[in-house]
Motif scaffolding. Structure first.
Motif, PDB file in Angstrom:
ATOM      1  N   ASN A  13      43.952 -31.550  36.311  1.00 46.78           N
ATOM      2  CA  ASN A  13      45.274 -30.856  35.985  1.00 46.78           C
ATOM      3  C   ASN A  13      44.833 -29.456  35.892  1.00 46.78           C
ATOM      4  O   ASN A  13      45.640 -28.836  34.660  1.00 46.78           O
ATOM      5  CB  ASN A  13      46.002 -31.604  34.919  1.00 46.78           C
ATOM      6  N   GLN A  14      43.728 -28.907  36.379  1.00 44.86           N
ATOM      7  CA  GLN A  14      43.542 -27.682  35.830  1.00 44.86           C
ATOM      8  C   GLN A  14      43.853 -26.639  37.056  1.00 44.86           C
ATOM      9  O   GLN A  14      43.458 -26.986  38.329  1.00 44.86           O
ATOM     10  CB  GLN A  14      42.288 -27.547  35.535  1.00 44.86           C
ATOM     11  N   VAL A  15      44.151 -25.456  36.886  1.00 44.03           N
ATOM     12  CA  VAL A  15      44.242 -24.322  37.946  1.00 44.03           C
ATOM     13  C   VAL A  15      43.405 -23.163  37.273  1.00 44.03           C
ATOM     14  O   VAL A  15      43.230 -22.980  36.051  1.00 44.03           O
ATOM     15  CB  VAL A  15      45.567 -23.696  38.253  1.00 44.03           C
ATOM     16  N   VAL A  16      42.538 -22.527  38.078  1.00 39.94           N
ATOM     17  CA  VAL A  16      41.870 -21.341  37.652  1.00 39.94           C
ATOM     18  C   VAL A  16      42.216 -20.293  38.685  1.00 39.94           C
ATOM     19  O   VAL A  16      42.258 -20.302  39.743  1.00 39.94           O
ATOM     20  CB  VAL A  16      40.133 -21.657  38.094  1.00 39.94           C
ATOM     21  N   HIS A  17      42.298 -19.137  37.768  1.00 43.40           N
ATOM     22  CA  HIS A  17      42.830 -17.843  38.469  1.00 43.40           C
ATOM     23  C   HIS A  17      41.518 -16.728  38.166  1.00 43.40           C
ATOM     24  O   HIS A  17      40.943 -16.832  37.125  1.00 43.40           O
ATOM     25  CB  HIS A  17      43.859 -17.007  37.860  1.00 43.40           C
ATOM     26  N   ILE A  18      41.081 -15.952  39.238  1.00 43.24           N
ATOM     27  CA  ILE A  18      39.918 -15.168  38.920  1.00 43.24           C
ATOM     28  C   ILE A  18      40.370 -13.737  39.579  1.00 43.24           C
ATOM     29  O   ILE A  18      40.846 -13.762  40.915  1.00 43.24           O
ATOM     30  CB  ILE A  18      38.786 -15.635  39.719  1.00 43.24           C
ATOM     31  N   TRP A  19      40.243 -12.898  38.636  1.00 40.56           N
ATOM     32  CA  TRP A  19      40.922 -11.505  39.084  1.00 40.56           C
ATOM     33  C   TRP A  19      39.743 -10.362  38.894  1.00 40.56           C
ATOM     34  O   TRP A  19      39.129 -10.617  37.919  1.00 40.56           O
ATOM     35  CB  TRP A  19      42.013 -11.046  38.112  1.00 40.56           C
ATOM     36  N   ALA A  20      39.778  -9.532  39.670  1.00 41.14           N
ATOM     37  CA  ALA A  20      38.643  -8.414  39.744  1.00 41.14           C
ATOM     38  C   ALA A  20      39.339  -7.175  39.043  1.00 41.14           C
ATOM     39  O   ALA A  20      40.273  -6.698  39.394  1.00 41.14           O
ATOM     40  CB  ALA A  20      38.123  -8.052  40.994  1.00 41.14           C
ATOM     41  N   TYR A  21      38.474  -6.469  38.113  1.00 37.83           N
ATOM     42  CA  TYR A  21      39.135  -5.080  37.644  1.00 37.83           C
ATOM     43  C   TYR A  21      37.741  -4.067  37.505  1.00 37.83           C
ATOM     44  O   TYR A  21      36.721  -4.500  37.524  1.00 37.83           O
ATOM     45  CB  TYR A  21      39.614  -5.078  36.373  1.00 37.83           C
ATOM     46  N   ALA A  22      38.062  -2.751  37.762  1.00 38.19           N
ATOM     47  CA  ALA A  22      37.155  -2.014  37.488  1.00 38.19           C
ATOM     48  C   ALA A  22      36.402  -1.700  36.179  1.00 38.19           C
ATOM     49  O   ALA A  22      35.130  -1.469  36.090  1.00 38.19           O
ATOM     50  CB  ALA A  22      37.972  -0.562  38.105  1.00 38.19           C
ATOM     51  N   SER A  23      37.332  -2.235  34.983  1.00 36.03           N
ATOM     52  CA  SER A  23      36.845  -2.195  33.780  1.00 36.03           C
ATOM     53  C   SER A  23      37.569  -2.920  32.877  1.00 36.03           C
ATOM     54  O   SER A  23      38.834  -3.150  33.359  1.00 36.03           O
ATOM     55  CB  SER A  23      36.494  -0.634  33.514  1.00 36.03           C
ATOM     56  N   LEU A  24      37.385  -2.993  31.828  1.00 33.54           N
ATOM     57  CA  LEU A  24      37.979  -3.621  30.689  1.00 33.54           C
ATOM     58  C   LEU A  24      39.231  -2.439  30.481  1.00 33.54           C
ATOM     59  O   LEU A  24      40.723  -3.071  30.003  1.00 33.54           O
ATOM     60  CB  LEU A  24      37.550  -3.849  29.295  1.00 33.54           C
ATOM     61  N   ALA A  25      39.347  -1.289  30.519  1.00 34.68           N
ATOM     62  CA  ALA A  25      40.505  -0.368  30.352  1.00 34.68           C
ATOM     63  C   ALA A  25      41.236  -0.543  31.575  1.00 34.68           C
ATOM     64  O   ALA A  25      42.715  -0.514  31.419  1.00 34.68           O
ATOM     65  CB  ALA A  25      39.849   1.139  30.253  1.00 34.68           C
ATOM     66  N   ASP A  26      40.913  -0.698  32.895  1.00 34.94           N
ATOM     67  CA  ASP A  26      41.596  -0.588  34.054  1.00 34.94           C
ATOM     68  C   ASP A  26      42.447  -2.315  33.677  1.00 34.94           C
ATOM     69  O   ASP A  26      43.646  -2.200  33.882  1.00 34.94           O
ATOM     70  CB  ASP A  26      40.729  -1.079  35.107  1.00 34.94           C
ATOM     71  N   ARG A  27      41.700  -3.274  33.263  1.00 35.96           N
ATOM     72  CA  ARG A  27      42.404  -4.414  32.909  1.00 35.96           C
ATOM     73  C   ARG A  27      43.558  -4.409  31.782  1.00 35.96           C
ATOM     74  O   ARG A  27      44.666  -5.012  32.303  1.00 35.96           O
ATOM     75  CB  ARG A  27      41.428  -5.696  32.355  1.00 35.96           C
ATOM     76  N   GLU A  28      43.335  -3.762  31.092  1.00 38.06           N
ATOM     77  CA  GLU A  28      44.322  -3.432  30.015  1.00 38.06           C
ATOM     78  C   GLU A  28      45.423  -2.683  30.563  1.00 38.06           C
ATOM     79  O   GLU A  28      46.680  -3.150  30.134  1.00 38.06           O
ATOM     80  CB  GLU A  28      43.694  -2.705  28.531  1.00 38.06           C
ATOM     81  N   ARG A  29      45.449  -1.700  31.300  1.00 37.12           N
ATOM     82  CA  ARG A  29      46.253  -0.967  31.686  1.00 37.12           C
ATOM     83  C   ARG A  29      47.291  -1.800  32.627  1.00 37.12           C
ATOM     84  O   ARG A  29      48.547  -1.852  32.572  1.00 37.12           O
ATOM     85  CB  ARG A  29      45.913   0.326  32.325  1.00 37.12           C
ATOM     86  N   ARG A  30      46.298  -2.470  33.641  1.00 34.94           N
ATOM     87  CA  ARG A  30      47.425  -3.357  34.439  1.00 34.94           C
ATOM     88  C   ARG A  30      47.975  -4.506  33.754  1.00 34.94           C
ATOM     89  O   ARG A  30      49.179  -4.877  34.312  1.00 34.94           O
ATOM     90  CB  ARG A  30      46.301  -3.856  35.599  1.00 34.94           C
ATOM     91  N   ARG A  31      47.704  -5.124  32.730  1.00 34.94           N
ATOM     92  CA  ARG A  31      48.245  -6.102  32.061  1.00 34.94           C
ATOM     93  C   ARG A  31      49.404  -5.734  31.219  1.00 34.94           C
ATOM     94  O   ARG A  31      50.273  -6.073  30.996  1.00 34.94           O
ATOM     95  CB  ARG A  31      47.223  -6.899  31.135  1.00 34.94           C
ATOM     96  N   GLU A  32      49.274  -4.448  30.671  1.00 31.59           N
ATOM     97  CA  GLU A  32      50.254  -3.930  29.775  1.00 31.59           C
ATOM     98  C   GLU A  32      51.641  -3.662  30.707  1.00 31.59           C
ATOM     99  O   GLU A  32      52.457  -3.899  30.360  1.00 31.59           O
ATOM    100  CB  GLU A  32      49.866  -2.357  29.353  1.00 31.59           C
ATOM    101  N   ARG A  33      51.034  -3.143  32.008  1.00 29.90           N
ATOM    102  CA  ARG A  33      52.407  -2.843  33.129  1.00 29.90           C
ATOM    103  C   ARG A  33      52.922  -4.380  33.376  1.00 29.90           C
ATOM    104  O   ARG A  33      54.369  -4.566  33.501  1.00 29.90           O
ATOM    105  CB  ARG A  33      51.746  -2.358  34.351  1.00 29.90           C
ATOM    106  N   LEU A  34      52.265  -5.213  33.609  1.00 32.21           N
ATOM    107  CA  LEU A  34      52.559  -6.571  33.781  1.00 32.21           C
ATOM    108  C   LEU A  34      53.647  -7.206  32.596  1.00 32.21           C
ATOM    109  O   LEU A  34      54.651  -7.718  32.945  1.00 32.21           O
ATOM    110  CB  LEU A  34      51.488  -7.572  34.017  1.00 32.21           C
ATOM    111  N   GLU A  35      53.088  -7.075  31.368  1.00 21.74           N
ATOM    112  CA  GLU A  35      53.852  -7.977  30.500  1.00 21.74           C
ATOM    113  C   GLU A  35      55.108  -6.898  30.326  1.00 21.74           C
ATOM    114  O   GLU A  35      56.249  -7.301  29.607  1.00 21.74           O
ATOM    115  CB  GLU A  35      52.869  -7.471  28.975  1.00 21.74           C
ATOM    116  N   ALA A  36      55.337  -5.517  30.645  1.00 23.40           N
ATOM    117  CA  ALA A  36      56.453  -4.875  30.525  1.00 23.40           C
ATOM    118  C   ALA A  36      57.538  -5.171  31.639  1.00 23.40           C
ATOM    119  O   ALA A  36      58.670  -4.790  31.484  1.00 23.40           O
ATOM    120  CB  ALA A  36      56.375  -3.389  30.530  1.00 23.40           C
ATOM    121  N   ASP A  37      57.113  -5.927  32.628  1.00 28.75           N
ATOM    122  CA  ASP A  37      57.866  -6.428  33.524  1.00 28.75           C
ATOM    123  C   ASP A  37      58.928  -7.462  33.205  1.00 28.75           C
ATOM    124  O   ASP A  37      58.430  -8.611  32.936  1.00 28.75           O
ATOM    125  CB  ASP A  37      57.231  -6.637  34.978  1.00 28.75           C
TER     126      ASP A  37
END
Length: 109
Positions: free
Chosen positions: A49-73
């Protein structure tokens, strides 16, 4: 480069509904903001009963920026609301890609 390894454990008997909801509502909005999907997997042997997502990012800062945009949608907020009560557990890991590993494709802006 980093990868984010997200494991979600779903309530027994809810996998098919979750996968349909995710494919229809969650994935399109994530791809719009995150890109860089390395893979999406469903457990077969071991913890079930598990799902795994794996996402690639250039850096932690890139991840933070992208996730902030996602959370604002608002579409992401609606998808999260649809999933209330779906998960038993969640685990998130940030991992460095080893120098000899195949390099996942990075998201484009």
């Amino acid at each position: 480069m980093i990868v984010e390894h997200r494991t979600y454990t779903l309530k027994h008997g809810t996998m098919e509904d979750y996968l349909q909801r995710y494919r229809t509502h969650g994935l399109p909005v994530q791809m719009r903001h995150l890109g860089g999907l390395v893979g999406f997997y469903v457990s077969e042997i071991g913890p079930l009963n598990q799902v795994v997502h794996i996402w690639a990012y250039a850096s932690l800062a890139d991840r933070e920026r992208r996730r902030e945009r996602l959370e604002a949608d608002p579409e992401w907020a609606a998808f999260r609301q649809m999933n209330r009560g779906s998960f038993v557990a969640q685990e998130v890991k940030i991992m460095n890609v080893a120098p000899f590993s195949p390099q996942p494709a990075l998201p484009k802006d």
